[in-house]
Scaffold this motif. Structure first.
Motif, short mmCIF file in Angstrom:
data_model
loop_
_atom_site.label_atom_id
_atom_site.label_comp_id
_atom_site.label_asym_id
_atom_site.label_seq_id
_atom_site.Cartn_x
_atom_site.Cartn_y
_atom_site.Cartn_z
N ARG A 187 -49.20 -11.62 -8.07
CA ARG A 187 -48.38 -10.65 -8.80
C ARG A 187 -47.09 -11.30 -9.27
O ARG A 187 -46.65 -11.10 -10.41
N SER A 188 -46.48 -12.10 -8.41
CA SER A 188 -45.25 -12.80 -8.77
C SER A 188 -45.48 -13.76 -9.93
O SER A 188 -44.67 -13.80 -10.88
N ARG A 189 -46.58 -14.51 -9.88
CA ARG A 189 -46.89 -15.44 -11.00
C ARG A 189 -47.10 -14.67 -12.29
O ARG A 189 -46.60 -15.07 -13.35
N ASP A 190 -47.82 -13.54 -12.22
CA ASP A 190 -48.06 -12.72 -13.42
C ASP A 190 -46.75 -12.19 -13.98
O ASP A 190 -46.53 -12.20 -15.21
N LEU A 191 -45.86 -11.73 -13.11
CA LEU A 191 -44.57 -11.20 -13.57
C LEU A 191 -43.71 -12.30 -14.18
O LEU A 191 -43.04 -12.07 -15.20
N GLN A 192 -43.73 -13.49 -13.58
CA GLN A 192 -42.96 -14.60 -14.14
C GLN A 192 -43.51 -15.01 -15.50
O GLN A 192 -42.75 -15.29 -16.43
N LYS A 193 -44.83 -15.00 -15.64
CA LYS A 193 -45.46 -15.33 -16.92
C LYS A 193 -45.06 -14.31 -17.99
O LYS A 193 -44.69 -14.67 -19.11
N GLU A 194 -45.09 -13.03 -17.63
CA GLU A 194 -44.71 -11.98 -18.56
C GLU A 194 -43.23 -12.09 -18.92
O GLU A 194 -42.86 -11.92 -20.09
N LEU A 195 -42.39 -12.41 -17.95
CA LEU A 195 -40.96 -12.57 -18.21
C LEU A 195 -40.71 -13.72 -19.18
O LEU A 195 -39.92 -13.59 -20.13
N ARG A 196 -41.38 -14.86 -18.98
CA ARG A 196 -41.22 -15.99 -19.90
C ARG A 196 -41.66 -15.61 -21.31
O ARG A 196 -41.01 -15.96 -22.30
N ARG A 197 -42.77 -14.87 -21.44
CA ARG A 197 -43.25 -14.44 -22.75
C ARG A 197 -42.23 -13.53 -23.43
O ARG A 197 -41.91 -13.70 -24.61
N LYS A 198 -41.67 -12.59 -22.68
CA LYS A 198 -40.70 -11.66 -23.25
C LYS A 198 -39.40 -12.37 -23.60
O LYS A 198 -38.76 -12.05 -24.61
N GLU A 199 -38.98 -13.32 -22.78
CA GLU A 199 -37.78 -14.09 -23.10
C GLU A 199 -37.98 -14.91 -24.37
O GLU A 199 -37.07 -15.00 -25.21
N ALA A 200 -39.17 -15.48 -24.55
CA ALA A 200 -39.46 -16.25 -25.76
C ALA A 200 -39.45 -15.33 -26.98
O ALA A 200 -38.90 -15.69 -28.04
N ALA A 201 -40.03 -14.14 -26.85
CA ALA A 201 -40.05 -13.19 -27.96
C ALA A 201 -38.63 -12.75 -28.31
O ALA A 201 -38.27 -12.64 -29.50
N LEU A 202 -37.82 -12.52 -27.30
CA LEU A 202 -36.44 -12.11 -27.52
C LEU A 202 -35.65 -13.24 -28.21
O LEU A 202 -34.87 -12.98 -29.14
N ALA A 203 -35.86 -14.47 -27.78
CA ALA A 203 -35.17 -15.61 -28.40
C ALA A 203 -35.61 -15.75 -29.85
O ALA A 203 -34.78 -16.03 -30.75
N GLU A 204 -36.89 -15.56 -30.12
CA GLU A 204 -37.40 -15.66 -31.50
C GLU A 204 -36.78 -14.57 -32.36
O GLU A 204 -36.35 -14.82 -33.49
N THR A 205 -36.71 -13.35 -31.84
CA THR A 205 -36.11 -12.24 -32.58
C THR A 205 -34.63 -12.52 -32.86
O THR A 205 -34.14 -12.29 -33.98
N ALA A 206 -33.92 -13.03 -31.88
CA ALA A 206 -32.50 -13.35 -32.07
C ALA A 206 -32.34 -14.43 -33.13
O ALA A 206 -31.44 -14.35 -33.99
N ALA A 207 -33.21 -15.44 -33.12
CA ALA A 207 -33.14 -16.52 -34.11
C ALA A 207 -33.41 -15.97 -35.50
O ALA A 207 -32.74 -16.33 -36.48
N LEU A 208 -34.41 -15.10 -35.64
CA LEU A 208 -34.73 -14.51 -36.94
C LEU A 208 -33.57 -13.67 -37.47
O LEU A 208 -33.25 -13.70 -38.66
#
Length: 163
Positions: A126-147
């Motif tokens: 569960r912890s690995r899944d949550l960390q994976k989801e967090l990294r994905r959301k952080e990447a999406a947020l960074a991409e949105t901020a860059a755009l």
């Protein structure tokens, strides 16, 4: 106050099985402080005597005392077991039940260990899944901020008004 060894033994007999009288009751009757009686009971236990925790009868015995009773009776015959039980205010069925509990203790620990191991494995997944989801959301947020930053700069370059 110093008490004679005979008096101490006589008072302790009231706490021993089969009497199993409560310390408060014996303290009041004998005129000895309860703290002294608790100390005497602790010393008697340290000397290897089996004493229950309270006046609750044989079920008031601590796990350690029950285990020691099982050890003491392991090699006894039925008649010797009956005599042992009479002296301590127990029933042979209680000793048998305590023995079964002692014998099953390792099985319960193994089962508990397996269950804890399985729960730990699930929590790690569960912890690995949550960390994976967090990294994905952080990447999406960074991409949105860059755009958004690029869009703002592009508008500034072309001279368009902000909305």
């Amino acid at each position: 106050m110093k008490y004679s060894e005979e008096r101490r033994e006589a008072v302790l007999k009231k706490l021993f099985p089969p009497n199993n009288r409560p310390i408060s009751e014996v303290a009041e009757e004998e005129g000895i402080s309860a703290a002294t009686l608790y100390l005497w009971r602790k010393q008697a236990r340290d000397d290897g005597q089996l004493l229950p925790e309270s006046g609750a009868g044989s079920e008031g015995w601590s796990s350690r005392d029950k285990f020691n009773a099982v050890l003491e009776t392991a090699a006894l015959s039925e008649t010797e077991l009956a005599e042992y039980c009479r002296q301590r205010g127990l029933y042979p069925e209680q000793i048998r039940r305590w023995r079964q509990s002692c014998e099953g203790a390792n099985e319960r620990t193994r089962a508990a260990s397996r269950q804890e191991s399985e729960e730990l494995k699930q929590e790690r997944k569960r912890s690995r899944d949550l960390q994976k989801e967090l990294r994905r959301k952080e990447a999406a947020l960074a991409e949105t901020a860059a755009l958004l930053t690029l869009r703002k700069k592009a508008r500034a370059i072309w001279g368009e008004e902000e909305e």
